[in-house]
Design a protein around this motif. Structure first.
Motif, short mmCIF file in Angstrom:
data_model
loop_
_atom_site.label_atom_id
_atom_site.label_comp_id
_atom_site.label_asym_id
_atom_site.label_seq_id
_atom_site.Cartn_x
_atom_site.Cartn_y
_atom_site.Cartn_z
N VAL A 92 41.66 -13.09 27.83
CA VAL A 92 43.06 -12.88 28.20
C VAL A 92 43.94 -14.07 27.81
O VAL A 92 45.11 -13.91 27.50
CB VAL A 92 43.17 -12.50 29.70
CG1 VAL A 92 43.06 -13.69 30.62
CG2 VAL A 92 44.44 -11.72 29.97
N CYS A 207 49.92 -9.08 26.28
CA CYS A 207 48.57 -8.89 26.85
C CYS A 207 47.59 -8.23 25.90
O CYS A 207 47.89 -7.22 25.26
CB CYS A 207 48.70 -8.08 28.14
SG CYS A 207 47.11 -7.86 28.97
N GLN A 244 43.12 -1.84 36.09
CA GLN A 244 44.21 -2.69 35.60
C GLN A 244 45.54 -2.28 36.20
O GLN A 244 46.45 -3.10 36.32
CB GLN A 244 44.29 -2.65 34.07
CG GLN A 244 43.10 -3.27 33.36
CD GLN A 244 42.95 -4.75 33.65
OE1 GLN A 244 43.80 -5.39 34.26
NE2 GLN A 244 41.82 -5.31 33.25
N THR A 279 44.57 -3.97 40.29
CA THR A 279 45.88 -4.57 40.45
C THR A 279 46.95 -3.48 40.56
O THR A 279 46.80 -2.43 39.93
CB THR A 279 46.18 -5.46 39.23
OG1 THR A 279 45.20 -6.46 39.12
CG2 THR A 279 47.53 -6.09 39.32
N HIS A 281 50.58 -2.33 39.57
CA HIS A 281 51.72 -2.59 38.69
C HIS A 281 52.99 -2.16 39.44
O HIS A 281 53.08 -1.03 39.90
CB HIS A 281 51.56 -1.78 37.40
CG HIS A 281 52.47 -2.23 36.30
ND1 HIS A 281 53.83 -2.37 36.47
CD2 HIS A 281 52.22 -2.58 35.01
CE1 HIS A 281 54.37 -2.78 35.34
NE2 HIS A 281 53.42 -2.92 34.44
N PRO A 306 51.68 -8.32 40.53
CA PRO A 306 52.08 -9.28 39.50
C PRO A 306 53.55 -9.18 39.10
O PRO A 306 54.04 -8.11 38.77
CB PRO A 306 51.16 -8.94 38.32
CG PRO A 306 49.97 -8.35 38.95
CD PRO A 306 50.51 -7.55 40.11
N ARG A 320 57.59 -4.55 30.79
CA ARG A 320 57.07 -4.35 32.14
C ARG A 320 57.72 -3.16 32.87
O ARG A 320 57.23 -2.72 33.92
CB ARG A 320 57.26 -5.62 32.99
CG ARG A 320 56.37 -6.78 32.57
CD ARG A 320 54.91 -6.57 32.89
NE ARG A 320 54.61 -6.65 34.31
CZ ARG A 320 53.40 -6.45 34.83
NH1 ARG A 320 52.38 -6.13 34.03
NH2 ARG A 320 53.19 -6.54 36.12
N PHE A 377 50.35 -18.96 35.17
CA PHE A 377 49.71 -19.13 33.87
C PHE A 377 50.72 -19.62 32.85
O PHE A 377 51.87 -19.19 32.85
CB PHE A 377 49.15 -17.80 33.36
CG PHE A 377 48.17 -17.15 34.29
CD1 PHE A 377 46.91 -17.71 34.49
CD2 PHE A 377 48.50 -15.99 34.98
CE1 PHE A 377 46.00 -17.11 35.35
CE2 PHE A 377 47.60 -15.39 35.84
CZ PHE A 377 46.35 -15.95 36.02
N ILE A 378 50.24 -20.50 31.98
CA ILE A 378 51.04 -20.86 30.82
C ILE A 378 50.83 -19.77 29.77
O ILE A 378 49.69 -19.37 29.53
CB ILE A 378 50.61 -22.25 30.29
CG1 ILE A 378 51.11 -23.31 31.28
CG2 ILE A 378 51.13 -22.49 28.87
CD1 ILE A 378 50.81 -24.74 30.89
N SER A 380 49.98 -17.70 26.75
CA SER A 380 49.00 -17.97 25.69
C SER A 380 49.18 -16.90 24.61
O SER A 380 49.22 -15.71 24.91
CB SER A 380 47.60 -17.91 26.31
OG SER A 380 46.62 -17.99 25.33
N1 SAH Z 1 46.51 -5.57 34.84
C1 SAH Z 1 46.97 -6.68 35.52
C2 SAH Z 1 46.68 -8.00 34.88
C3 SAH Z 1 45.45 -8.29 34.11
S1 SAH Z 1 45.45 -9.82 33.26
C4 SAH Z 1 48.49 -6.57 35.68
O1 SAH Z 1 49.14 -5.79 35.06
O2 SAH Z 1 49.01 -7.36 36.39
C5 SAH Z 1 45.71 -10.96 34.58
C6 SAH Z 1 46.90 -11.83 34.41
O3 SAH Z 1 46.76 -12.65 33.27
C7 SAH Z 1 48.22 -11.11 34.17
O4 SAH Z 1 48.78 -10.63 35.33
C8 SAH Z 1 49.05 -12.16 33.50
O5 SAH Z 1 49.79 -12.89 34.43
C9 SAH Z 1 48.04 -13.06 32.84
N2 SAH Z 1 48.11 -12.93 31.38
C10 SAH Z 1 47.86 -11.84 30.63
N3 SAH Z 1 48.08 -12.11 29.32
C11 SAH Z 1 48.48 -13.41 29.26
C12 SAH Z 1 48.87 -14.28 28.19
N4 SAH Z 1 48.91 -13.87 26.94
N5 SAH Z 1 49.22 -15.55 28.51
C13 SAH Z 1 49.19 -15.99 29.78
N6 SAH Z 1 48.84 -15.22 30.82
C14 SAH Z 1 48.50 -13.94 30.57
#
Ligand code: SAH
Ligand code: SF4
Ligand code: F3S
Length: 481
Positions: A92, A207, A244, A279, A281, A306, A320, A377-378, A380
């Protein structure tokens, strides 16, 4: 929970059955023979280490891998000094990938000392073709690679791997298949994750999950209920329903069902004490669900919701499908229906094009929603996602500064909100002996907060009333009442 199969009675002179899960039972039986040979030669059972690197969904998959290894006769261990080591990977964020390459370096040395050792990689990272390419090229000592869609075939792949020879690589692009009734080895006897769906259709622009986990597929309600009933018979008091986006559960079934309807059925299972899920949404959280939670005796008053960003502009580019205002309205509705509800969240800092104003909007939501905790999270950059090719990637020093400010705010608020139960007597599900002080046990409130209090191993798995005497920020100290 294990299917009651007598593997020794499976006729291995016959060809492997085509039907699942019978085919996998057949290969478990075949692996058992190889494990027997190992025992004869070495005077001990071979050891296997399943190392989980991902989210709760991956953790549940790891329990399935462990279940199969256990049935084949392996002794499970936490140590990577084992005869079979499997990493169930996550992709991720970039640092998840880096961790795997780092650890593989260490495994290489271990394998040089124990040439019988077999190394396997599976999980989300293996669904990325460039990763598999790199492993083939630079990590030739790996014996087996498979992905997320064919994990149910683990017994068959394990057999191929144990028979030796070249690296076994089996990755599928997608699947519409769900194989039920494979063995599972649970980490905790009193609580368990239960997959209710697989994959994701949301394609949030940052994502990678939809690309590595495939399209959304829901399990049939009767399969889920039967699994939970069996778990409860086996001593489970708490289940965590996993997906998810659990709020879109059941939409694509032949006979559609809502997540709230599923929850109401799970609630009826006698002996089950607590229901959690993740999780949620925000775009799909229905009034029906809020009402179901408010009327439930078993659903824990805790929602992981989230946020990702507080800026409506950024949320739109993130794909989103909600605005800042809609998110805050949802929070208000939840608090009105379930006054003591705990809210936790995920937030990404430094999404491409995020300005100081956008970031201030995120801080504003954090202050208004008052989360019990937040994973920050930073951002990525994930190759293949729409956000990766967006211009305006935010400079690292700016991101780091925002991240620090966000974390400080999140922690300040979490400390205040977490203390709201001080002085109350609340039920705690005891999970383990405290790691620092063996005179204490550690358990969780329905809100998911940790509580440490005097007790012994006999309490593990039980729900006891505990007076919460002191809040230490993110956990409580207490005494049994
Ligand atoms: N399905 C869940 C999240 C799964 S991933 C949802 O929709 O909330 C878990 C978390 O990782 C996400 O909520 C997001 O905050 C973080 N995440 C996902 N992709 C990311 C990325 N490219 N950079 C940083 N954080 C990320
Ligand atoms: Fe990723 Fe969005 Fe799906 Fe969650 S809902 S897994 S963040 S694409
Ligand atoms: Fe990671 Fe896969 Fe989970 S990418 S977050 S382990 S679904």
């Amino acid at each position: 929970m294990n299917a009651n199969i007598d593997f020794d009675r499976i006729d291995l002179d016959l060809p492997a059955p085509e039907k699942e899960p019978d085919r996998q039972y057949y290969f478990i039986a075949k692996c058992r023979r190889l494990v027997e040979d190992f025992k004869r030669e070495n005077g001990r059972a071979p050891a296997a280490c399943v190392f989980n690197m991902g989210c709760q969904m991956n953790a549940r998959d790891s329990e399935k891998l462990s279940g199969i290894l256990e049935q084949t006769g392996y002794e499970l261990t936490q140590s990577e000094d084992a005869d079979f080591v499997i990493y169930n990977t996550c992709t991720v964020r970039e640092n998840a990938n880096l961790k795997v390459y780092g650890r593989l370096g260490v495994l290489k040395t271990k394998k040089q000392k124990n040439p019988r050792m077999r190394i396997a990689l599976c999980g989300c990272m293996m669904q990325e073709p460039q990763v598999v390419e790199k492993i083939r090229k630079s990590y030739g000592f790996v014996d087996l690679i498979f992905g997320t869609h064919n994990i149910y075939k683990f017994a068959e792949l394990l057999y191929a791997c144990l028979c030796g020879g070249d690296m076994v690589v089996d990755i599928w692009k997608d699947t519409d298949r769900i194989v039920e009734n494979l063995p599972v080895e649970r980490k905790y006897f009193f609580k368990s994750g239960v997959n209710i769906m697989f994959g994701c259709n949301n394609f949030c622009s940052y994502c990678i999950v939809p690309y590595v986990r495939g399209r959304e597929r829901s399990r049939e309600p009767r399969e889920i209920l039967r699994e939970i009933e069996r778990l409860v018979d086996d001593g489970v008091a708490e289940v965590m329903l996993l997906g998810q986006n659990v709020n879109s559960y059941g939409r694509n079934l032949d006979e559609p069902v809502t997540f709230a309807q599923l929850l109401r059925e799970v609630e009826k299972i006698p002996g089950l004490a607590r229901i959690r899920f993740m999780t949620s949404h925000p775009k799909d959280l229905s009034d029906e669900l809020i009402e179901t939670i408010a009327n439930s005796q078993k659903i824990c008053p805790h929602i992981h919701l989230p946020l990702q960003s507080g800026s409506s502009r950024i949320l739109k580019i993130m794909n989103r499908h909600y605005t800042k205002e809609q998110y805050l309205t949802l929070v208000e509705k939840l608090r009105a229906a379930v006054p003591d509800i705990s809210l936790t969240t995920d937030i990404i800092v430094g999404f491409p094009g995020e300005t100081e104003e956008d970031f201030e909007e995120t801080l504003d939501v954090v202050r208004k929603a008052r989360f019990d905790s937040a994973f920050t999270f930073i951002y990525s950059r994930r190759t293949g996602t729409p956000a990766a090719s967006m211009e305006d990637q935010v400079p690292q020093d700016v991101v780091k500064d925002r991240f620090d400010r966000l974390l400080a705010e999140v922690q300040r608020i979490a400390k205040e909100t977490s203390a709201r139960f001080t002085g109350q007597v609340l039920p705690v599900l005891v999970e383990e002996i405290n790691a620092q002080d063996s005179a204490l046990v550690t358990g969780r409130l329905a809100s998911n907060l940790l509580v440490h209090f005097p007790g012994d191993a006999s309490l593990i798995g039980k729900i006891v009333d505990v007076e919460l005497t002191e809040c230490k920020g993110f956990y409580y100290l207490g005494n049994v009442r």
